[in-house]
Motif scaffolding. Structure first.
Motif, mmCIF file in Angstrom:
data_model
loop_
_atom_site.group_PDB
_atom_site.id
_atom_site.type_symbol
_atom_site.label_atom_id
_atom_site.label_comp_id
_atom_site.label_asym_id
_atom_site.label_seq_id
_atom_site.Cartn_x
_atom_site.Cartn_y
_atom_site.Cartn_z
ATOM 1 N N TRP A 1 -28.874 89.117 65.821
ATOM 2 C CA TRP A 1 -30.324 88.172 65.513
ATOM 3 C C TRP A 1 -30.622 88.512 64.132
ATOM 4 O O TRP A 1 -31.460 87.806 63.674
ATOM 5 C CB TRP A 1 -31.391 88.283 66.622
ATOM 6 N N ILE A 2 -30.569 89.764 63.702
ATOM 7 C CA ILE A 2 -31.294 90.182 62.465
ATOM 8 C C ILE A 2 -30.410 89.818 61.280
ATOM 9 O O ILE A 2 -30.775 88.964 60.447
ATOM 10 C CB ILE A 2 -31.540 91.742 62.461
ATOM 11 N N LEU B 1 -29.927 92.317 68.967
ATOM 12 C CA LEU B 1 -30.144 92.270 67.597
ATOM 13 C C LEU B 1 -29.112 92.801 66.297
ATOM 14 O O LEU B 1 -29.018 92.527 65.502
ATOM 15 C CB LEU B 1 -31.288 93.556 67.442
#
Length: 481
Positions: free
Chosen positions: A66-67, A226
């Motif tokens: 997600w980052i 993430l």
């Protein structure tokens, strides 16, 4: 081959009739008035950009997390926008309003940079376009099979495996492209780009909607992490290679700089072609990045680590089967148009070279008027018919030999991104604007180029690793899904 002939391969001068500055029918280079606008240029760009690449973005974000996933996508969109603006300033050599026009990407390189870089650019550009044609043939056949398979699953209640060969569908796509490839030049396929752009929004919207519905009803939460796919689902080595390949997939999703000059050559003036092209670029990149973020992120949210390599054909979704059929049909129609957009520069290059090499040959220069009921007569050229048919046949055969959608997409993105999207536009802009060496702006542009080179190299390594894994279990012409 003599040095003269060797130089001639990539050194084609384009003859035009004398200038007709006062004519309402001709532009300043003696050619018929160009009629393109911000909207037609945007349609061409969207057709080229929102291609099969959008369908692999959920998988790419799943590898990165997600980052890094959305961050990398924004990075590529910014770099593509910035270098496209640099490249649009290179359409005219010298004065941005009255300078000599460069009709193609390689014309701009020849006019501004010259030397060995012209041959290097020509080789890279046309190999990249050739590869994209292969990638689109593979993607179209996969979508055609997906329609057949989803209907098979529906009829059997999911009890049959519904395996089938991709070869007949690649041949069908090839036959369609043989017919459409007889359209003489870029300016005459604007309508195909409009249709293709509409289709791209159709299937992207369906993929997005299915992702939202799955998150809202089936899972009730956003999946994923993430940092991307977890160790255990894949090994550490696999995660590294897949993350590198994901960079190539995202790069491929933004690969249109290679035809930007050709698109710009369809735009009317005033205002200046560069000004109109920059507006079309910012509009197109904004629209496509929004779609990419929504489709990629919602696909990852719906499937997490198990996001399929092709969102609509990897059978992450099974129902409603009729909606999937519509989406995959839209993909096929879009890729039919996108294939032509990307192949027209190759067609034009070979035909201009042949006309210059054998100017007296009737096979190459003579055109026959073929009457078409209810439409203007069609101009048929025998050389165009034979050469373009052979080109389409070659791309179809290679696609049947290497039907690896995800890995081919990543490799094409990696190989084309740095030289064509970054290096040549940066170098031409520096030469055109006479930016002093070691000045702050020169250093910043070179740092951008070097950073993108590193990204391209690691993305290529990841994609090659993927192809090598595919080849271990591969039999030529025997691939089934």
């Amino acid at each position: 081959m003599s040095e003269n002939n060797n130089q001639q391969v990539f050194d084609i001068s384009i003859d035009v009739v004398p200038k007709n500055n006062g004519s309402k029918c001709f532009d300043d280079d003696g050619r018929l008035k160009r009629t393109g606008s911000v909207w037609t240029a945007s349609a061409h760009i969207i057709t080229a950009v929102i291609g099969s690449g959008v369908l692999s973005l959920a998988w790419a974000i799943a590898q990165l997390g997600w980052i890094a996933g959305p961050s990398v996508m924004f990075l590529f969109s910014f770099v593509s926008y910035y270098t496209s603006c640099l490249l649009s300033d290179c359409y005219r050599s010298g004065d941005p309003l009255t300078g000599k026009r460069n009709y193609t990407y390689i014309d701009a390189v020849r006019s501004i940079l010259g030397g060995a870089r012209v041959k290097a650019c020509g080789l890279i550009q046309y190999l990249n376009l050739f590869g994209i044609a292969i990638g689109y043939t593979i993607a179209a056949s996969v979508s055609m099979m997906a329609i057949k398979r989803s209907n098979c699953f529906h009829e059997s209640g999911g009890k049959k495996p519904c395996h089938m060969s991709s070869n007949p569908y690649m041949i069908l796509f090839g036959v369609t492209e043989v017919l459409l490839s007889q359209i003489p030049d870029f300016d005459q396929i604007w309508w195909l780009s409009i249709v293709a752009a509409v289709m791209s929004f159709t299937y992207s919207s369906i993929g997005l909607a299915l992702g939202i519905v799955k998150v809202a009803t089936a899972t009730g939460t956003f999946r994923g992490s993430l940092t991307g796919i977890s160790i255990g689902t894949v090994t550490e080595t696999q995660k590294m290679w897949r993350s590198f390949q994901a960079l190539g997939d995202i790069a491929f999703a933004y690969s249109y700089s290679v035809i930007l000059i050709e698109i710009q050559d369809t735009i009317k003036a005033p205002p200046s072609e560069a000004k109109t092209m920059k507006k079309a670029t910012v509009l197109s990149i904004a629209v496509t990045t929004t779609f990419y973020m929504l489709c990629g992120c919602m696909g990852y949210a719906a499937f997490g680590d198990f996001a399929p390599g092709n969102l609509l054909t990897g059978f992450g979704f099974y129902n409603p089967f009729w909606l999937l059929d519509i989406a995959n049909a839209a993909i096929v129609v879009h890729l039919v148009g996108a294939y032509q957009v990307f192949c027209q520069p190759i067609f034009a290059f070979v035909e201009k070279w042949a006309a210059q090499r054998w100017p007296e040959s009737k096979l190459i220069t003579k055109e026959f008027q073929v009457p078409v009921p209810g439409l203007p007569s069609f101009k048929l050229n025998l050389f165009r018919l034979v050469w373009r048919t052979k080109f389409v046949m070659l791309t179809t055969i290679i696609s049947m030999l290497l039907p690896f959608f995800n890995d081919v997409v990543g490799l094409l993105g990696a190989l084309g991104f740095w030289p064509l999207t970054v290096y040549f536009p940066v170098e031409m802009y520096i030469a055109q604007k006479q930016i002093p060496k070691w000045s702050t702006r020169w250093i910043c542009l070179q740092m951008l180029s070097i950073a993108c080179l590193v990204i391209s190299l690691v993305a290529a390594a990841g994609s090659i690793a993927g192809v090598m894994l595919d080849l271990k279990v591969y039999r030529p012409f025997k691939t089934s899904y």
